[in-house]
Design a protein around this motif. Structure first.
Motif, PDB file in Angstrom:
ATOM      1  N   MET A   1       0.817  -1.185   0.000  1.00 33.88           N
ATOM      2  CA  MET A   1       0.000   0.000   0.000  1.00 33.88           C
ATOM      3  C   MET A   1       0.863   1.251   0.000  1.00 33.88           C
ATOM      4  O   MET A   1       0.564   2.220  -0.677  1.00 33.88           O
ATOM      5  N   PHE A   2       1.936   1.238   0.795  1.00 32.07           N
ATOM      6  CA  PHE A   2       2.816   2.400   0.840  1.00 32.07           C
ATOM      7  C   PHE A   2       3.540   2.602  -0.490  1.00 32.07           C
ATOM      8  O   PHE A   2       3.842   3.736  -0.861  1.00 32.07           O
ATOM      9  N   ALA A   3       3.798   1.525  -1.211  1.00 32.96           N
ATOM     10  CA  ALA A   3       4.453   1.655  -2.513  1.00 32.96           C
ATOM     11  C   ALA A   3       3.540   2.372  -3.503  1.00 32.96           C
ATOM     12  O   ALA A   3       3.992   3.203  -4.297  1.00 32.96           O
ATOM     13  N   LEU A   4       2.257   2.075  -3.451  1.00 31.01           N
ATOM     14  CA  LEU A   4       1.295   2.747  -4.325  1.00 31.01           C
ATOM     15  C   LEU A   4       1.183   4.227  -3.987  1.00 31.01           C
ATOM     16  O   LEU A   4       1.177   5.084  -4.878  1.00 31.01           O
ATOM     17  N   VAL A   5       1.137   4.542  -2.707  1.00 27.81           N
ATOM     18  CA  VAL A   5       1.085   5.941  -2.278  1.00 27.81           C
ATOM     19  C   VAL A   5       2.357   6.673  -2.717  1.00 27.81           C
ATOM     20  O   VAL A   5       2.291   7.811  -3.194  1.00 27.81           O
ATOM     21  N   ALA A   6       3.503   6.023  -2.577  1.00 26.39           N
ATOM     22  CA  ALA A   6       4.761   6.636  -2.993  1.00 26.39           C
ATOM     23  C   ALA A   6       4.765   6.908  -4.493  1.00 26.39           C
ATOM     24  O   ALA A   6       5.191   7.981  -4.934  1.00 26.39           O
ATOM     25  N   ALA A   7       4.286   5.955  -5.264  1.00 27.04           N
ATOM     26  CA  ALA A   7       4.244   6.149  -6.715  1.00 27.04           C
ATOM     27  C   ALA A   7       3.344   7.327  -7.083  1.00 27.04           C
ATOM     28  O   ALA A   7       3.698   8.147  -7.947  1.00 27.04           O
ATOM     29  N   LEU A   8       2.202   7.444  -6.424  1.00 27.79           N
ATOM     30  CA  LEU A   8       1.300   8.562  -6.688  1.00 27.79           C
ATOM     31  C   LEU A   8       1.931   9.898  -6.297  1.00 27.79           C
ATOM     32  O   LEU A   8       1.786  10.896  -7.008  1.00 27.79           O
ATOM     33  N   LEU A   9       2.640   9.927  -5.176  1.00 29.00           N
ATOM     34  CA  LEU A   9       3.305  11.162  -4.764  1.00 29.00           C
ATOM     35  C   LEU A   9       4.396  11.555  -5.747  1.00 29.00           C
ATOM     36  O   LEU A   9       4.557  12.743  -6.072  1.00 29.00           O
ATOM     37  N   PHE A  10       5.147  10.570  -6.241  1.00 29.05           N
ATOM     38  CA  PHE A  10       6.196  10.869  -7.218  1.00 29.05           C
ATOM     39  C   PHE A  10       5.604  11.363  -8.534  1.00 29.05           C
ATOM     40  O   PHE A  10       6.147  12.271  -9.164  1.00 29.05           O
ATOM     41  N   VAL A  11       4.467  10.803  -8.943  1.00 30.34           N
ATOM     42  CA  VAL A  11       3.807  11.267 -10.171  1.00 30.34           C
ATOM     43  C   VAL A  11       3.313  12.696  -9.995  1.00 30.34           C
ATOM     44  O   VAL A  11       3.479  13.539 -10.888  1.00 30.34           O
ATOM     45  N   ALA A  35       7.943  13.024   0.882  1.00 32.23           N
ATOM     46  CA  ALA A  35       6.851  12.178   1.366  1.00 32.23           C
ATOM     47  C   ALA A  35       6.847  10.841   0.623  1.00 32.23           C
ATOM     48  O   ALA A  35       6.594   9.790   1.218  1.00 32.23           O
ATOM     49  N   GLY A  36       7.162  10.870  -0.669  1.00 32.10           N
ATOM     50  CA  GLY A  36       7.267   9.626  -1.429  1.00 32.10           C
ATOM     51  C   GLY A  36       8.393   8.749  -0.929  1.00 32.10           C
ATOM     52  O   GLY A  36       8.242   7.526  -0.826  1.00 32.10           O
ATOM     53  N   LEU A  37       9.518   9.365  -0.595  1.00 36.42           N
ATOM     54  CA  LEU A  37      10.643   8.589  -0.064  1.00 36.42           C
ATOM     55  C   LEU A  37      10.320   7.978   1.298  1.00 36.42           C
ATOM     56  O   LEU A  37      10.731   6.851   1.594  1.00 36.42           O
ATOM     57  N   VAL A  38       9.574   8.697   2.123  1.00 35.39           N
ATOM     58  CA  VAL A  38       9.147   8.141   3.413  1.00 35.39           C
ATOM     59  C   VAL A  38       8.249   6.929   3.191  1.00 35.39           C
ATOM     60  O   VAL A  38       8.395   5.901   3.859  1.00 35.39           O
ATOM     61  N   CYS A  39       7.336   7.026   2.235  1.00 37.28           N
ATOM     62  CA  CYS A  39       6.456   5.892   1.940  1.00 37.28           C
ATOM     63  C   CYS A  39       7.235   4.699   1.406  1.00 37.28           C
ATOM     64  O   CYS A  39       6.935   3.554   1.747  1.00 37.28           O
ATOM     65  N   VAL A  40       8.249   4.942   0.588  1.00 39.00           N
ATOM     66  CA  VAL A  40       9.097   3.851   0.097  1.00 39.00           C
ATOM     67  C   VAL A  40       9.835   3.201   1.258  1.00 39.00           C
ATOM     68  O   VAL A  40       9.931   1.966   1.345  1.00 39.00           O
ATOM     69  N   ALA A  41      10.341   4.011   2.179  1.00 38.46           N
ATOM     70  CA  ALA A  41      11.048   3.464   3.344  1.00 38.46           C
ATOM     71  C   ALA A  41      10.103   2.620   4.203  1.00 38.46           C
ATOM     72  O   ALA A  41      10.484   1.538   4.669  1.00 38.46           O
ATOM     73  N   GLY A  46       8.326  -3.164   5.585  1.00 31.90           N
ATOM     74  CA  GLY A  46       7.319  -4.212   5.681  1.00 31.90           C
ATOM     75  C   GLY A  46       5.972  -3.720   6.166  1.00 31.90           C
ATOM     76  O   GLY A  46       5.042  -4.509   6.302  1.00 31.90           O
ATOM     77  N   LEU A  47       5.844  -2.440   6.425  1.00 31.93           N
ATOM     78  CA  LEU A  47       4.554  -1.904   6.865  1.00 31.93           C
ATOM     79  C   LEU A  47       3.618  -1.792   5.676  1.00 31.93           C
ATOM     80  O   LEU A  47       4.030  -1.479   4.569  1.00 31.93           O
ATOM     81  N   GLY A  48       2.358  -2.020   5.903  1.00 31.55           N
ATOM     82  CA  GLY A  48       1.361  -1.905   4.857  1.00 31.55           C
ATOM     83  C   GLY A  48       1.347  -3.065   3.886  1.00 31.55           C
ATOM     84  O   GLY A  48       0.667  -3.024   2.870  1.00 31.55           O
ATOM     85  N   ALA A  49       2.074  -4.126   4.189  1.00 33.05           N
ATOM     86  CA  ALA A  49       2.155  -5.262   3.284  1.00 33.05           C
ATOM     87  C   ALA A  49       0.964  -6.207   3.436  1.00 33.05           C
ATOM     88  O   ALA A  49       0.702  -7.017   2.576  1.00 33.05           O
TER      89      ALA A  49
END
Length: 56
Positions: A1-11, A35-41, A46-49
């Motif tokens: 879930m955090f990866a999707l949020v990060a991708a949206l923030l980067f876009v 904020a995208g980098l925080v979501c990637v971290a 393993g959070l949001g998996a």
């Protein structure tokens, strides 16, 4: 879930940079990128998996 949020923030950051959009002092391209980098971290931690119940 955090990866999707990060991708949206980067876009969003990319679109703001290309269109040269300024949304105020708080929401900038740098803020969105950080904020995208925080979501990637968080995703890499393993959070949001997913949620799994504990076995007893």
């Amino acid at each position: 879930m955090f990866a999707l949020v990060a991708a949206l923030l980067f876009v969003l950051a990319l679109i703001f940079e290309i269109a040269d959009v300024a949304v105020g002092g708080v929401l900038t391209v740098t803020t969105l990128a950080l904020a995208g980098l925080v979501c990637v971290a968080l995703h890499l931690m393993g959070l949001g998996a997913g949620w799994r119940p504990l076995r007893k």
